[in-house]
Design a protein around this motif. Structure first.
Motif, PDB file in Angstrom:
ATOM      1  N   MET A   1       0.845  -1.174   0.000  1.00  0.00           N
ATOM      2  CA  MET A   1       0.000   0.000   0.000  1.00  0.00           C
ATOM      3  C   MET A   1       0.890   1.237   0.000  1.00  0.00           C
ATOM      4  O   MET A   1       1.710   1.405   0.894  1.00  0.00           O
ATOM      5  CB  MET A   1      -0.905  -0.035   1.230  1.00  0.00           C
ATOM      6  N   PRO A   2       0.761   2.099  -0.965  1.00  0.00           N
ATOM      7  CA  PRO A   2       1.654   3.245  -1.082  1.00  0.00           C
ATOM      8  C   PRO A   2       1.361   4.384  -0.114  1.00  0.00           C
ATOM      9  O   PRO A   2       2.214   5.194   0.162  1.00  0.00           O
ATOM     10  CB  PRO A   2       1.437   3.703  -2.515  1.00  0.00           C
ATOM     11  N   ILE A   3       0.139   4.478   0.418  1.00  0.00           N
ATOM     12  CA  ILE A   3      -0.214   5.533   1.355  1.00  0.00           C
ATOM     13  C   ILE A   3      -0.533   4.853   2.680  1.00  0.00           C
ATOM     14  O   ILE A   3      -1.490   4.096   2.785  1.00  0.00           O
ATOM     15  CB  ILE A   3      -1.425   6.350   0.853  1.00  0.00           C
ATOM     16  N   ILE A   4       0.320   5.097   3.668  1.00  0.00           N
ATOM     17  CA  ILE A   4       0.157   4.401   4.946  1.00  0.00           C
ATOM     18  C   ILE A   4       0.204   5.386   6.103  1.00  0.00           C
ATOM     19  O   ILE A   4       0.738   6.491   5.975  1.00  0.00           O
ATOM     20  CB  ILE A   4       1.253   3.322   5.151  1.00  0.00           C
ATOM     21  N   LYS A   5      -0.353   4.973   7.215  1.00  0.00           N
ATOM     22  CA  LYS A   5      -0.209   5.717   8.465  1.00  0.00           C
ATOM     23  C   LYS A   5       0.984   5.111   9.180  1.00  0.00           C
ATOM     24  O   LYS A   5       1.096   3.900   9.307  1.00  0.00           O
ATOM     25  CB  LYS A   5      -1.462   5.584   9.328  1.00  0.00           C
ATOM     26  N   HIS A   6       1.920   5.952   9.591  1.00  0.00           N
ATOM     27  CA  HIS A   6       3.144   5.485  10.236  1.00  0.00           C
ATOM     28  C   HIS A   6       3.421   6.369  11.436  1.00  0.00           C
ATOM     29  O   HIS A   6       3.750   7.545  11.277  1.00  0.00           O
ATOM     30  CB  HIS A   6       4.298   5.530   9.233  1.00  0.00           C
ATOM     31  N   GLU A   7       3.247   5.812  12.620  1.00  0.00           N
ATOM     32  CA  GLU A   7       3.504   6.540  13.865  1.00  0.00           C
ATOM     33  C   GLU A   7       2.813   7.903  13.887  1.00  0.00           C
ATOM     34  O   GLU A   7       3.420   8.932  14.172  1.00  0.00           O
ATOM     35  CB  GLU A   7       5.014   6.668  14.086  1.00  0.00           C
ATOM     36  N   GLY A   8       1.525   7.908  13.527  1.00  0.00           N
ATOM     37  CA  GLY A   8       0.737   9.141  13.563  1.00  0.00           C
ATOM     38  C   GLY A   8       0.909  10.043  12.359  1.00  0.00           C
ATOM     39  O   GLY A   8       0.331  11.123  12.316  1.00  0.00           O
ATOM     40  N   GLN A   9       1.707   9.644  11.404  1.00  0.00           N
ATOM     41  CA  GLN A   9       1.956  10.447  10.213  1.00  0.00           C
ATOM     42  C   GLN A   9       1.415   9.720   8.978  1.00  0.00           C
ATOM     43  O   GLN A   9       1.333   8.497   8.971  1.00  0.00           O
ATOM     44  CB  GLN A   9       3.462  10.680  10.023  1.00  0.00           C
ATOM     45  N   THR A  10       1.079  10.458   7.958  1.00  0.00           N
ATOM     46  CA  THR A  10       0.735   9.851   6.679  1.00  0.00           C
ATOM     47  C   THR A  10       1.999   9.804   5.850  1.00  0.00           C
ATOM     48  O   THR A  10       2.685  10.811   5.694  1.00  0.00           O
ATOM     49  CB  THR A  10      -0.348  10.663   5.945  1.00  0.00           C
ATOM     50  N   GLN A  11       2.314   8.636   5.356  1.00  0.00           N
ATOM     51  CA  GLN A  11       3.535   8.441   4.568  1.00  0.00           C
ATOM     52  C   GLN A  11       3.146   7.954   3.179  1.00  0.00           C
ATOM     53  O   GLN A  11       2.329   7.055   3.041  1.00  0.00           O
ATOM     54  CB  GLN A  11       4.422   7.409   5.265  1.00  0.00           C
ATOM     55  N   ILE A  12       3.733   8.540   2.164  1.00  0.00           N
ATOM     56  CA  ILE A  12       3.522   8.121   0.789  1.00  0.00           C
ATOM     57  C   ILE A  12       4.801   7.438   0.340  1.00  0.00           C
ATOM     58  O   ILE A  12       5.867   8.060   0.331  1.00  0.00           O
ATOM     59  CB  ILE A  12       3.227   9.331  -0.130  1.00  0.00           C
ATOM     60  N   GLU A  13       4.706   6.163   0.001  1.00  0.00           N
ATOM     61  CA  GLU A  13       5.883   5.395  -0.395  1.00  0.00           C
ATOM     62  C   GLU A  13       5.949   5.300  -1.917  1.00  0.00           C
ATOM     63  O   GLU A  13       5.127   4.628  -2.544  1.00  0.00           O
ATOM     64  CB  GLU A  13       5.829   3.997   0.225  1.00  0.00           C
ATOM     65  N   PHE A  14       6.934   5.962  -2.484  1.00  0.00           N
ATOM     66  CA  PHE A  14       7.125   5.945  -3.932  1.00  0.00           C
ATOM     67  C   PHE A  14       8.134   4.870  -4.311  1.00  0.00           C
ATOM     68  O   PHE A  14       8.987   4.497  -3.523  1.00  0.00           O
ATOM     69  CB  PHE A  14       7.653   7.308  -4.412  1.00  0.00           C
ATOM     70  N   GLY A  15       8.032   4.387  -5.536  1.00  0.00           N
ATOM     71  CA  GLY A  15       9.040   3.466  -6.044  1.00  0.00           C
ATOM     72  C   GLY A  15       8.519   2.091  -6.378  1.00  0.00           C
ATOM     73  O   GLY A  15       9.278   1.239  -6.824  1.00  0.00           O
ATOM     74  N   THR A  16       7.236   1.850  -6.180  1.00  0.00           N
ATOM     75  CA  THR A  16       6.693   0.525  -6.490  1.00  0.00           C
ATOM     76  C   THR A  16       5.683   0.564  -7.635  1.00  0.00           C
ATOM     77  O   THR A  16       5.157  -0.472  -8.019  1.00  0.00           O
ATOM     78  CB  THR A  16       6.025  -0.096  -5.245  1.00  0.00           C
ATOM     79  N   GLY A  17       5.385   1.738  -8.162  1.00  0.00           N
ATOM     80  CA  GLY A  17       4.469   1.857  -9.291  1.00  0.00           C
ATOM     81  C   GLY A  17       3.005   1.697  -8.929  1.00  0.00           C
ATOM     82  O   GLY A  17       2.177   1.520  -9.811  1.00  0.00           O
ATOM     83  N   ASP A  18       2.668   1.774  -7.630  1.00  0.00           N
ATOM     84  CA  ASP A  18       1.267   1.600  -7.265  1.00  0.00           C
ATOM     85  C   ASP A  18       0.655   2.843  -6.612  1.00  0.00           C
ATOM     86  O   ASP A  18      -0.229   2.761  -5.783  1.00  0.00           O
ATOM     87  CB  ASP A  18       1.064   0.366  -6.398  1.00  0.00           C
TER      88      ASP A  18
END
Length: 104
Positions: A1-18
């Motif tokens: 999942m490219p958009i995740i909640k991480h320790e109270g923050q929203t994190q966008i993970e790029f690099g997987t094409g999704d």
């Protein structure tokens, strides 16, 4: 999942094409420029898909950057270019080592 909640923050993970990254306009309390980030089926990174819609509904944009002034877009572009430059350096990982300004 490219958009995740991480320790109270929203994190966008790029690099997987999704993750879909799209520019456009959005009507919140006022009209403004927007770059939206939406999950999508995995594909090639940088793959472009034609989007017929220019104005997005707020409910369709779980994570977004909005801009009231074009100068603000320039600030984000400069930050992205600097992050790219830093990652391209051979020793970029050394910047993350504790003691080099990356203390938590």
């Amino acid at each position: 999942m490219p958009i995740i909640k991480h320790e109270g923050q929203t994190q966008i993970e790029f690099g997987t094409g999704d993750i879909n990254v799209s520019p456009g306009l959005i009507q919140l309390d006022y009209p403004c420029g927007v770059v939206v980030f939406q999950p999508k089926e995995p594909g090639a990174i940088g793959e472009r898909k034609k989007n017929e819609r220019v104005v997005a509904l707020p409910a369709e944009t779980p994570v977004r950057m909005t801009f009231d002034k074009v100068e603000s877009i320039d600030v984000v572009i400069r930050a992205l270019q600097e992050a790219k430059r830093m990652m391209q350096e051979e020793t970029w990982e050394s910047l993350l080592v504790p003691g080099n300004g990356a203390e938590q």
